[in-house]
Design a protein around this motif. Structure first.
Motif, mmCIF file in Angstrom:
data_model
loop_
_atom_site.group_PDB
_atom_site.id
_atom_site.type_symbol
_atom_site.label_atom_id
_atom_site.label_comp_id
_atom_site.label_asym_id
_atom_site.label_seq_id
_atom_site.Cartn_x
_atom_site.Cartn_y
_atom_site.Cartn_z
ATOM 1 N N UNK A 36 0.717 -1.365 -0.131
ATOM 2 C CA UNK A 36 0.236 0.090 0.170
ATOM 3 C C UNK A 36 0.834 1.289 -0.017
ATOM 4 N N UNK A 37 2.176 1.194 0.169
ATOM 5 C CA UNK A 37 2.935 2.568 0.154
ATOM 6 C C UNK A 37 3.752 2.378 -1.138
ATOM 7 N N UNK A 38 3.684 1.249 -1.987
ATOM 8 C CA UNK A 38 4.372 1.243 -3.334
ATOM 9 C C UNK A 38 3.217 1.351 -4.499
ATOM 10 N N UNK A 39 2.119 0.951 -4.201
ATOM 11 C CA UNK A 39 1.319 0.949 -5.368
ATOM 12 C C UNK A 39 0.912 2.310 -5.850
ATOM 13 N N UNK A 40 0.850 3.359 -4.902
ATOM 14 C CA UNK A 40 0.559 4.752 -5.566
ATOM 15 C C UNK A 40 1.657 5.092 -6.449
ATOM 16 N N UNK A 41 2.854 5.001 -6.014
ATOM 17 C CA UNK A 41 3.960 5.393 -7.038
ATOM 18 C C UNK A 41 3.881 4.400 -8.373
ATOM 19 N N UNK A 42 3.553 3.206 -8.261
ATOM 20 C CA UNK A 42 3.500 2.850 -9.383
ATOM 21 C C UNK A 42 2.454 3.086 -10.337
ATOM 22 N N UNK A 43 1.264 3.412 -9.701
ATOM 23 C CA UNK A 43 -0.171 3.940 -10.459
ATOM 24 C C UNK A 43 0.476 5.471 -11.224
ATOM 25 N N UNK A 44 1.479 5.980 -10.436
ATOM 26 C CA UNK A 44 1.807 7.314 -10.735
ATOM 27 C C UNK A 44 2.781 7.353 -11.896
ATOM 28 N N UNK A 45 3.645 6.238 -12.081
ATOM 29 C CA UNK A 45 4.356 6.148 -13.194
ATOM 30 C C UNK A 45 4.007 5.284 -14.286
ATOM 31 N N UNK A 47 3.145 2.229 -14.091
ATOM 32 C CA UNK A 47 3.884 0.719 -14.035
ATOM 33 C C UNK A 47 2.997 -0.317 -13.688
ATOM 34 N N UNK A 48 1.665 -0.028 -13.908
ATOM 35 C CA UNK A 48 0.713 -1.259 -14.047
ATOM 36 C C UNK A 48 0.626 -1.868 -15.168
#
Length: 138
Positions: A36-45, A47-48
């Motif tokens: 839950x602290x890395x998924x937002x970053x992945x969404x921002x870049x 990366x999904x």
């Protein structure tokens, strides 16, 4: 750290009959924090994983319009998830719920989930604004 704990647990359990008490709880809390602290970053870049068999063949403006709607749906859902998770966190904090074996308070980890959803919402808002600007430009 999770791999080290799991290795120590497996070795201790099979060689000495001494497993690490509460390993499942510790691993669960570490996973919640990590996800839950890395998924937002992945969404921002972005990366999904995305599959755009049909959408990729459309014009840039049409793709941007579709993105606006998709990101808006994601934004609304993630705001609802964040809101409800904060409510749940306050309830769990008030009830003083703890883990079964190690008696670790559950509330901080529920709030980590809520913060993660909030940051994910912010990432979706950024994508909505970006998609709207791409729609207007094209």
């Amino acid at each position: 750290l999770m791999m080290v704990l799991t290795t120590v647990h497996a070795l201790g359990r099979y060689l000495f009959g001494l497993p690490v008490p509460g390993l499942v709880e510790l691993s669960s809390y570490m996973m919640v924090t990590m996800i839950f602290l890395t998924a937002p970053y992945t969404a921002l870049v972005k990366g999904h994983i995305g599959i755009g068999v049909i959408v990729d063949s459309l014009s840039g403006r049409t793709q941007a319009i579709i993105d606006v709607f998709v990101y808006l749906i994601c934004l609304v859902l993630s705001v609802i998830f964040a809101w409800q998770t904060f409510i749940r966190g306050f309830y769990i904090m008030q009830e003083k719920q703890v883990s079964t074996i190690l008696s670790i308070p559950n509330a901080p980890f529920i709030f980590i989930v809520a913060i993660g959803w909030s940051m994910f919402s912010l990432a979706m808002l950024i994508h909505v604004v970006d998609s709207i600007s791409r729609t207007v430009k094209k």
